[in-house]
Structures are given as structure tokens and as C-alpha cells.
Design a protein around this motif. Structure first.
Motif, mmCIF file in Angstrom:
data_model
loop_
_atom_site.group_PDB
_atom_site.id
_atom_site.type_symbol
_atom_site.label_atom_id
_atom_site.label_comp_id
_atom_site.label_asym_id
_atom_site.label_seq_id
_atom_site.Cartn_x
_atom_site.Cartn_y
_atom_site.Cartn_z
ATOM 1 N N LEU A 134 0.840 -1.190 0.000
ATOM 2 C CA LEU A 134 0.000 0.000 0.000
ATOM 3 C C LEU A 134 0.870 1.233 0.000
ATOM 4 N N GLY A 135 0.740 2.068 -0.981
ATOM 5 C CA GLY A 135 1.571 3.256 -1.039
ATOM 6 C C GLY A 135 1.314 4.069 -2.280
ATOM 7 N N LEU A 136 2.186 5.017 -2.498
ATOM 8 C CA LEU A 136 2.106 5.906 -3.635
ATOM 9 C C LEU A 136 3.520 6.300 -4.028
ATOM 10 N N ILE A 137 3.828 6.200 -5.308
ATOM 11 C CA ILE A 137 5.114 6.669 -5.833
ATOM 12 C C ILE A 137 4.784 7.767 -6.832
ATOM 13 N N TYR A 138 5.483 8.889 -6.728
ATOM 14 C CA TYR A 138 5.240 10.045 -7.586
ATOM 15 C C TYR A 138 6.560 10.464 -8.220
ATOM 16 N N ARG A 139 6.600 10.595 -9.512
ATOM 17 C CA ARG A 139 7.803 11.023 -10.228
ATOM 18 C C ARG A 139 7.424 11.966 -11.355
ATOM 19 N N GLN A 140 8.359 12.816 -11.746
ATOM 20 C CA GLN A 140 8.141 13.754 -12.836
ATOM 21 C C GLN A 140 8.200 13.065 -14.194
ATOM 22 N N GLN A 141 8.897 11.927 -14.283
ATOM 23 C CA GLN A 141 9.010 11.213 -15.546
ATOM 24 C C GLN A 141 8.504 9.792 -15.364
ATOM 25 N N ILE A 142 7.672 9.351 -16.281
ATOM 26 C CA ILE A 142 7.054 8.034 -16.156
ATOM 27 C C ILE A 142 8.095 6.914 -16.137
ATOM 28 N N GLY A 143 9.207 7.105 -16.823
ATOM 29 C CA GLY A 143 10.251 6.088 -16.857
ATOM 30 C C GLY A 143 10.932 5.860 -15.518
ATOM 31 N N GLN A 144 10.748 6.778 -14.579
ATOM 32 C CA GLN A 144 11.369 6.659 -13.258
ATOM 33 C C GLN A 144 10.543 5.818 -12.285
ATOM 34 N N LEU A 145 9.295 5.514 -12.613
ATOM 35 C CA LEU A 145 8.423 4.813 -11.671
ATOM 36 C C LEU A 145 8.896 3.401 -11.344
ATOM 37 N N GLY A 146 9.269 2.644 -12.354
ATOM 38 C CA GLY A 146 9.696 1.258 -12.124
ATOM 39 C C GLY A 146 10.935 1.169 -11.257
ATOM 40 N N GLN A 147 11.923 1.988 -11.543
ATOM 41 C CA GLN A 147 13.157 1.983 -10.748
ATOM 42 C C GLN A 147 12.874 2.428 -9.322
ATOM 43 N N ALA A 148 12.011 3.417 -9.157
ATOM 44 C CA ALA A 148 11.668 3.880 -7.809
ATOM 45 C C ALA A 148 10.998 2.766 -7.017
ATOM 46 N N GLU A 149 10.095 2.035 -7.655
ATOM 47 C CA GLU A 149 9.418 0.922 -6.975
ATOM 48 C C GLU A 149 10.433 -0.134 -6.550
ATOM 49 N N ASN A 150 11.379 -0.462 -7.440
ATOM 50 C CA ASN A 150 12.422 -1.442 -7.106
ATOM 51 C C ASN A 150 13.294 -0.960 -5.957
ATOM 52 N N ASP A 151 13.689 0.316 -5.988
ATOM 53 C CA ASP A 151 14.523 0.877 -4.922
ATOM 54 C C ASP A 151 13.815 0.823 -3.575
ATOM 55 N N ILE A 152 12.550 1.196 -3.563
ATOM 56 C CA ILE A 152 11.795 1.215 -2.311
ATOM 57 C C ILE A 152 11.587 -0.198 -1.795
ATOM 58 N N GLU A 153 11.285 -1.133 -2.682
ATOM 59 C CA GLU A 153 11.127 -2.535 -2.265
ATOM 60 C C GLU A 153 12.420 -3.080 -1.678
ATOM 61 N N HIS A 154 13.538 -2.764 -2.313
ATOM 62 C CA HIS A 154 14.842 -3.214 -1.816
ATOM 63 C C HIS A 154 15.081 -2.650 -0.418
ATOM 64 N N PHE A 155 14.812 -1.366 -0.241
ATOM 65 C CA PHE A 155 14.971 -0.725 1.060
ATOM 66 C C PHE A 155 14.061 -1.387 2.101
ATOM 67 N N ALA A 156 12.824 -1.649 1.730
ATOM 68 C CA ALA A 156 11.847 -2.227 2.661
ATOM 69 C C ALA A 156 12.214 -3.650 3.077
ATOM 70 N N ASN A 157 12.911 -4.368 2.211
ATOM 71 C CA ASN A 157 13.259 -5.752 2.508
ATOM 72 C C ASN A 157 14.565 -5.916 3.280
ATOM 73 N N GLN A 158 15.266 -4.815 3.537
ATOM 74 C CA GLN A 158 16.525 -4.896 4.278
ATOM 75 C C GLN A 158 16.245 -5.224 5.742
ATOM 76 N N GLN A 159 17.125 -6.011 6.320
ATOM 77 C CA GLN A 159 17.017 -6.385 7.731
ATOM 78 C C GLN A 159 17.628 -5.307 8.601
ATOM 79 N N VAL A 160 16.921 -4.941 9.637
ATOM 80 C CA VAL A 160 17.441 -3.956 10.593
ATOM 81 C C VAL A 160 18.255 -4.718 11.640
ATOM 82 N N PRO A 161 19.517 -4.253 11.895
ATOM 83 C CA PRO A 161 20.352 -4.977 12.859
ATOM 84 C C PRO A 161 19.804 -4.932 14.272
#
Length: 88
Positions: free
Chosen positions: A61-88
């Protein structure tokens, strides 16, 4: 870059509660963006303002906002990667 994350940890919420919270957050962001100077100036100076794009990811559940449509996929991947990281 501006990123805002709401992490409620292990709080137990029903599906309707999760969707209500996500909807309220998305509504607040979209309402603010609608009054943002770039959006407000778009009618007066269409050539000076580029279009912008939003994405409501299916996986979370969320919202990603970018000025260029081509940036949406990479932003989603970056955020997913960040969200899946383990906190020490």
C-alpha cells in the motif's frame, strides 16, 4: 528526494483498517501535490511544467510520484529493496 514512510511494525490491523490508513495517506499526499506550485502553475505556463506520474504499487500500500514516467519502475524497485533490508 523526498520519501516518507509509515511503518506500524507488528500492529495488528484488519484489511479494511489497512486500506483506510493507506487511502488517508494517499489522499493527503495527492491533496498537497494538487496545490503544489508546479501543479498550480501548470495552467498558466504549460510549457514550463512537465507532466508528472503516480503509481499505486500492487505489492504494498503506497504511492510513488515522479516527474518522468520512466522513473516509476526503478523507484518501486529501490523502495522494495529498502523495505526488505534487515534492521540490525
Amino acid at each position: 528526494m523526498s520519501r516518507f514512510v509509515v511503518d506500524l511494525g507488528n500492529m495488528t490491523l484488519s484489511a479494511p483498517q489497512k486500506h483506510a490508513i493507506a487511502g488517508a495517506i494517499q489522499q493527503a499526499v495527492l491533496a498537497h501535490l494538487a496545490s503544489h506550485p508546479l501543479a498550480a502553475g501548470a495552467a498558466a505556463q504549460p510549457a514550463a511544467v512537465s507532466p508528472s506520474y503516480g503509481l499505486f504499487p500492487i505489492k504494498w500500500l503506497g504511492l510513488i510520484y515522479r516527474q518522468q514516467i520512466g522513473q516509476l519502475g526503478q523507484a518501486e524497485n529501490d523502495i522494495e529493496h529498502f523495505a526488505n533490508q534487515q534492521v540490525p
